[in-house]
Scaffold this active site. Structure first.
Site, mmCIF file in Angstrom:
data_model
loop_
_atom_site.group_PDB
_atom_site.id
_atom_site.type_symbol
_atom_site.label_atom_id
_atom_site.label_comp_id
_atom_site.label_asym_id
_atom_site.label_seq_id
_atom_site.Cartn_x
_atom_site.Cartn_y
_atom_site.Cartn_z
ATOM 1 N N LYS A 160 2.151 -10.406 -3.851
ATOM 2 C CA LYS A 160 3.124 -9.354 -3.529
ATOM 3 C C LYS A 160 4.532 -9.930 -3.403
ATOM 4 C CE LYS A 160 -0.349 -6.652 -1.062
ATOM 5 N NZ LYS A 160 -1.057 -6.549 0.217
ATOM 6 N N GLY B 91 0.775 -1.240 0.000
ATOM 7 C CA GLY B 91 0.000 0.000 0.000
ATOM 8 C C GLY B 91 0.804 1.285 0.000
HETATM 9 N N1 LIG Z 1 -8.032 -1.268 -0.732
HETATM 10 C C1 LIG Z 1 -6.745 -1.319 -0.470
HETATM 11 O O1 LIG Z 1 -6.288 -1.099 0.672
HETATM 12 C C2 LIG Z 1 -5.783 -1.648 -1.552
HETATM 13 C C3 LIG Z 1 -6.202 -2.041 -2.796
HETATM 14 N N2 LIG Z 1 -5.279 -2.327 -3.772
HETATM 15 C C4 LIG Z 1 -5.732 -2.713 -5.092
HETATM 16 O O2 LIG Z 1 -6.410 -1.617 -5.689
HETATM 17 C C5 LIG Z 1 -7.414 -2.094 -6.573
HETATM 18 C C6 LIG Z 1 -8.752 -1.473 -6.203
HETATM 19 O O3 LIG Z 1 -9.061 -1.818 -4.879
HETATM 20 P P1 LIG Z 1 -10.242 -1.089 -4.091
HETATM 21 O O4 LIG Z 1 -10.301 0.333 -4.436
HETATM 22 O O5 LIG Z 1 -10.060 -1.497 -2.674
HETATM 23 O O6 LIG Z 1 -11.508 -1.849 -4.690
HETATM 24 P P2 LIG Z 1 -13.033 -1.396 -4.628
HETATM 25 O O7 LIG Z 1 -13.820 -2.643 -4.726
HETATM 26 O O8 LIG Z 1 -13.265 -0.496 -3.482
HETATM 27 O O9 LIG Z 1 -13.217 -0.529 -5.955
HETATM 28 C C7 LIG Z 1 -13.245 -1.100 -7.212
HETATM 29 C C8 LIG Z 1 -13.805 -0.072 -8.165
HETATM 30 O O10 LIG Z 1 -13.747 -0.582 -9.488
HETATM 31 C C9 LIG Z 1 -15.000 -0.412 -10.102
HETATM 32 N N3 LIG Z 1 -15.196 -1.474 -11.074
HETATM 33 C C10 LIG Z 1 -15.305 -2.789 -10.851
HETATM 34 N N4 LIG Z 1 -15.493 -3.450 -11.996
HETATM 35 C C11 LIG Z 1 -15.512 -2.520 -12.965
HETATM 36 C C12 LIG Z 1 -15.684 -2.564 -14.366
HETATM 37 N N5 LIG Z 1 -15.891 -3.698 -15.000
HETATM 38 N N6 LIG Z 1 -15.636 -1.411 -15.068
HETATM 39 C C13 LIG Z 1 -15.448 -0.242 -14.437
HETATM 40 N N7 LIG Z 1 -15.260 -0.137 -13.111
HETATM 41 C C14 LIG Z 1 -15.311 -1.264 -12.383
HETATM 42 C C15 LIG Z 1 -16.028 -0.454 -8.994
HETATM 43 O O11 LIG Z 1 -17.208 0.200 -9.423
HETATM 44 P P3 LIG Z 1 -18.455 0.374 -8.447
HETATM 45 O O12 LIG Z 1 -18.007 1.296 -7.349
HETATM 46 O O13 LIG Z 1 -19.503 1.000 -9.307
HETATM 47 O O14 LIG Z 1 -18.803 -0.988 -7.949
HETATM 48 C C16 LIG Z 1 -15.278 0.275 -7.893
HETATM 49 O O15 LIG Z 1 -15.471 1.659 -8.027
HETATM 50 C C17 LIG Z 1 -7.365 -3.626 -6.470
HETATM 51 O O16 LIG Z 1 -6.526 -4.111 -7.490
HETATM 52 C C18 LIG Z 1 -6.716 -3.857 -5.115
HETATM 53 O O17 LIG Z 1 -6.057 -5.088 -5.033
HETATM 54 C C19 LIG Z 1 -3.929 -2.223 -3.547
HETATM 55 C C20 LIG Z 1 -3.456 -1.857 -2.337
HETATM 56 C C21 LIG Z 1 -4.333 -1.567 -1.215
HETATM 57 N N1 LIG Z 2 -6.098 -6.424 0.813
HETATM 58 C C1 LIG Z 2 -4.788 -5.870 0.760
HETATM 59 C C2 LIG Z 2 -4.862 -4.461 0.295
HETATM 60 C C3 LIG Z 2 -3.538 -3.918 0.010
HETATM 61 O O1 LIG Z 2 -2.743 -4.462 -0.726
HETATM 62 C C4 LIG Z 2 -4.161 -5.913 2.133
HETATM 63 O O2 LIG Z 2 -4.917 -6.048 3.088
HETATM 64 O O3 LIG Z 2 -2.941 -5.825 2.247
#
Ligand SMILES: NC(=O)C1=CN([C@@H]2O[C@H](COP(=O)(O)OP(=O)(O)OC[C@H]3O[C@@H](n4cnc5c(N)ncnc54)[C@H](OP(=O)(O)O)[C@@H]3O)[C@@H](O)[C@H]2O)C=CC1
Ligand SMILES: N[C@@H](CC=O)C(=O)O
Length: 452
Positions: free
Chosen positions: A229, A158
């Site tokens: 990771k 992150g």
């Molecule tokens: N959360 C965390 O702490 C961390 C996350 N990540 C990575 O970041 C990425 C996003 O995670 P996060 O933000 O938590 O996920 P979320 O589930 O919170 O958000 C995903 C977003 O993508 C949108 N989405 C899903 N499918 C589609 C599609 N087919 N077309 C367009 N938009 C789409 C969703 O739309 P809608 O809102 O309308 O459903 C939502 O807004 C992932 O790869 C995750 O592994 C990496 C490090 C830390």
């Molecule tokens: N789900 C992941 C999000 C960040 O990479 C975690 O908990 O570490």
């Protein structure tokens, strides 16, 4: 970059613009929009350009958002609108997954757009393909054209800048071992269960509510997110591409309250760790597993969604990186740093460092182990175990057992001398066949005590 004066920002702006298209408006996407909009003047000063978010793709455009969509930004439910928009310079992929996200990222790169992503699952699944696509797209670009950039700081730990450090700070050094807590969700859960007495379900719900869990939390609790990771870190540290499913991977689902009690009896606690070690100039081993960590180890005090990675190297020796490994703003912060680097024109021709030929992955490792066995009480169980340990060449270091509360379902723990994982697996398989044994045995390494 669109090096033209910005027509849509305040009419007085004479800066060139960089146009961003963000795919995903959830935990991370919302954080990126908020940071970029609230610090816009500073970023313009830093990059010499106005950063405009002109496109945002989400799954459901009717959903209410917990961030303000920037003025003039077109919201769509089709990410093709974003990656096919010729005016968009840089795509930020934060929707997650490995199918549509693959399509999105690969086509964006082919369209000559820079890509910033937080998607470790995608990178771990397609690292060599992404590497060769970036290379070929840049080879085909006209001379004098700025190369397309692929940046992914947020994908590992992150908010901790571990990717840029692994890309830039060990060039004259040799990494020997990487070990640490690389999943925030499970570390938050283990802390809530161990310290606050929450149940597994309560702690998972808490992690989801705080935005730490993946859309499919099995990736977190099963250890798979940590494995993705670790695979990326192994490429950066050792130059080796390891198919993810070859890395031994155990999550936190089989841990019980008893394991924490026994760990405490041994003077420590339990953390989900990713560990990779160079065994020789040609061999690397790795695992993701819960592990016993002694209380005086720096990792024992890492709580909540904090991550910590220790990198052991020849010149620097032990360097520990610690910080928020998950959650909206820590993760978005890393994405924003990447976006600023792209806008500023920083170039990294080797996003995954160089590949080292002749380094092989070995799917086994040596450690002291903790083995918890459940049993129906009867005479001769310890004798049986002792004999089996001898047959499997496993030295017993200690045997721990709380007073029995239920003779039909009791448990005891063996800690071993240093032994190969493969031997422990064979021993456990044989024990599980015994009439007195209940269910599956649970085993995990004891960190630092000669782990690997
Ligand atoms: N959360 C965390 O702490 C961390 C996350 N990540 C990575 O970041 C990425 C996003 O995670 P996060 O933000 O938590 O996920 P979320 O589930 O919170 O958000 C995903 C977003 O993508 C949108 N989405 C899903 N499918 C589609 C599609 N087919 N077309 C367009 N938009 C789409 C969703 O739309 P809608 O809102 O309308 O459903 C939502 O807004 C992932 O790869 C995750 O592994 C990496 C490090 C830390
Ligand atoms: N789900 C992941 C999000 C960040 O990479 C975690 O908990 O570490």
């Amino acid at each position: 970059m669109s090096d033209v004066a910005n027509p849509s920002s305040s009419s007085t702006s004479l800066h060139a613009t960089t146009t961003l298209g963000i795919v995903g408006g959830g935990t991370v996407g919302g954080g990126i929009v908020s940071i970029l909009t609230s610090n816009a003047p500073l970023f313009t000063t830093m990059t010499g350009k106005d950063l405009l978010i002109t496109r945002l793709a989400v799954r459901d455009t009717s959903k209410s958002r917990d961030f303000i969509t920037p003025e003039g930004c077109k919201v769509t439910d089709d990410f093709n609108d974003v990656i096919n928009d010729p005016s968009v310079d840089t795509i930020v992929e934060v929707m997650g997954g490995t199918t549509l996200a693959k399509d999105c990222v690969f086509r964006a790169l082919k369209n000559g757009k820079n890509v910033v992503t937080a998607n470790k699952a995608l990178i771990a699944a397609y690292l060599p393909e992404i590497e060769s696509l970036v290379k070929s797209v840049n080879e085909d670009r006209n001379e004098g054209t700025k190369p397309v950039e692929f940046r992914y700081e947020a994908a590992v730990c992150g908010g901790i800048p571990i990717i840029s450090s692994m890309q830039g700070d060990y060039v004259g050094d040799e990494v020997e071992m990487i070990s640490g807590i690389i999943n925030g969700c499970t570390n938050y859960m283990l802390t809530s269960m161990d310290r606050d007495g929450l149940s597994y379900d309560e702690s998972l719900q808490g992690a989801s509510d705080l935005g730490y869990a993946e859309a499919d939390p099995t990736l977190d609790v099963g250890g798979f997110d940590a494995r993705s990771k670790l695979k990326i870190l192994m490429r950066l540290a050792f130059g080796v591409d390891v198919p993810e499913d070859e890395i031994s991977c155990k999550g936190i689902t089989d841990l019980t309250k008893e394991d924490f009690e026994y760990a405490s009896m041994l003077g420590g606690t339990i953390k989900l760790l990713g560990v990779a070690k160079k065994l020789s100039s040609t061999e690397v081993a790795a695992f993701v597993s819960p592990a016993y960590v002694a209380n005086d180890d720096v990792l024992a005090s890492i709580s909540g969604a904090t991550n910590a990675v220790e990198v052991l190297s020849s010149n620097l020796q032990a360097t520990t990186y610690s910080g928020q490994g998950a959650g909206r703003y820590p993760t978005a912060n890393s994405c924003v740093n990447d976006i600023i680097k792209v806008c500023r024109g920083d170039v990294n021709p080797l996003p995954f460092n160089s590949k080292q030929e002749g380094v092989e992955f070995v799917n086994d490792f040596k450690s002291k182990f903790y083995i918890r066995l459940r049993y129906r009480d009867q005479n001769g169980i310890t004798a049986d175990c002792g004999r089996l340990c001898e047959e499997h060449e496993i030295g017993i270091y200690s045997i721990l057992q709380n007073p029995i509360k239920n003779r039909n379902d009791a448990a005891f723990v063996i800690t071993t001398d240093s032994v190969n994982l493969s031997k422990v697996k064979k021993f456990v398989a044989e024990v599980e066949g015994k009439s007195w044994c209940r269910g599956e045995a649970f085993f995990m390494p004891l960190l630092r005590d000669e782990a690997m």
